[in-house]
Design a protein around this motif. Structure first.
Motif, mmCIF file in Angstrom:
data_model
loop_
_atom_site.group_PDB
_atom_site.id
_atom_site.type_symbol
_atom_site.label_atom_id
_atom_site.label_comp_id
_atom_site.label_asym_id
_atom_site.label_seq_id
_atom_site.Cartn_x
_atom_site.Cartn_y
_atom_site.Cartn_z
ATOM 1 N N GLU A 61 115.004 31.490 -1.349
ATOM 2 C CA GLU A 61 114.886 32.726 -2.118
ATOM 3 C C GLU A 61 113.427 33.030 -2.415
ATOM 4 N N LYS A 120 107.020 42.814 -0.466
ATOM 5 C CA LYS A 120 106.802 43.638 -1.661
ATOM 6 C C LYS A 120 106.564 45.094 -1.267
ATOM 7 N N PHE A 123 110.188 46.326 0.211
ATOM 8 C CA PHE A 123 111.349 46.349 -0.674
ATOM 9 C C PHE A 123 111.017 46.561 -2.153
ATOM 10 N N LYS A 125 110.400 46.157 -5.966
ATOM 11 C CA LYS A 125 110.891 45.230 -6.994
ATOM 12 C C LYS A 125 112.157 44.483 -6.594
ATOM 13 N N ARG A 126 112.821 44.946 -5.538
ATOM 14 C CA ARG A 126 114.042 44.253 -5.073
ATOM 15 C C ARG A 126 113.798 42.782 -4.761
ATOM 16 N N VAL A 127 112.576 42.462 -4.319
ATOM 17 C CA VAL A 127 112.292 41.076 -3.946
ATOM 18 C C VAL A 127 112.404 40.136 -5.144
ATOM 19 N N GLU A 129 114.641 40.391 -7.573
ATOM 20 C CA GLU A 129 116.017 40.292 -8.068
ATOM 21 C C GLU A 129 116.560 38.888 -7.824
ATOM 22 N N GLY A 132 117.226 37.115 -4.342
ATOM 23 C CA GLY A 132 116.510 37.823 -3.281
ATOM 24 C C GLY A 132 115.997 36.846 -2.232
ATOM 25 N N GLY A 140 117.115 43.738 4.192
ATOM 26 C CA GLY A 140 116.747 43.111 2.925
ATOM 27 C C GLY A 140 117.747 42.077 2.452
ATOM 28 N N GLU A 141 118.659 41.690 3.322
ATOM 29 C CA GLU A 141 119.716 40.736 2.968
ATOM 30 C C GLU A 141 119.384 39.347 3.510
#
Length: 189
Positions: A61, A120, A123, A125-127, A129, A132, A140-141
């Protein structure tokens, strides 16, 4: 009883991929499948330096990686058991190993720095989460372990490596990155 408990290794040992040829190859351009990890040229560097199995690559992660830009080092929290892949039981570290300027294709520190900056930018701020992935696919999965294995196979094909050994067994497998790391580390001393 497991073979390793009896002191003998498995009969199915993976073969290493040729490090220099792999780092000279445009993996980013050649492996543009959205199912595969983004930026494979920089992903394979920590795979090799941290002796990662395909499951560890798949379950790593973003939060497992820490980068210290002051001393140019990275720390990766990793599992210590095949039976519990997310039990973060150890932390491995690498510093910059560059000799002639930054080299993200051969240095674990610069590879991690380039990968995290790319993620970064792509994606946002998703990174950050929970859960992540450190090595996400084009969506992004997380990349499944089976697909991580397919990446190693595709790289072997790109490099012209035989997929079977003399006994007809697969040369590329779950421990290919470990075998590559072991051979590379022994070569550089």
């Amino acid at each position: 009883k497991a073979l390793t408990e009896r002191g003998i290794g498995s009969g199915k040992q993976p073969s290493p991929l040729p490090w220099a040829r792999m780092t000279d190859t445009d993996l980013d351009g050649q492996l543009s499948d959205d199912r595969f990890p983004l930026r494979p040229n920089v992903c394979v560097v920590p795979f090799v330096f941290f002796f990662m199995r395909e499951m560890e690559c798949a379950t790593a992660e973003f939060a497992d990686l820490r980068i210290d830009e002051i001393i140019q080092s990275i720390s990766l929290s990793m599992s210590v058991s095949k039976n519990d892949p997310r039990a973060i039981g150890c932390e491995r570290r690498w510093g910059c190993v560059c000799t002639d300027g930054p080299s993200p294709r051969t240095c674990p520190y610069h590879a991690a720095l380039e990968l995290t900056r790319y993620l970064k930018d792509k994606f946002g701020k998703r990174v950050f989460e929970a859960g992540g992935p450190l090595y996400p696919n084009g969506f992004g999965e997380p990349v499944p372990a089976e697909t991580m294995l397919e990446v190693a196979l595709k790289i072997a094909v790109l490099l012209g490596q035989p997929l079977l050994n003399k006994a007809g067994r697969n040369r590329v497998g779950k421990h290919t990155w470990r075998a590559t790391g072991a051979v590379y580390m022994s070569a550089i001393g």
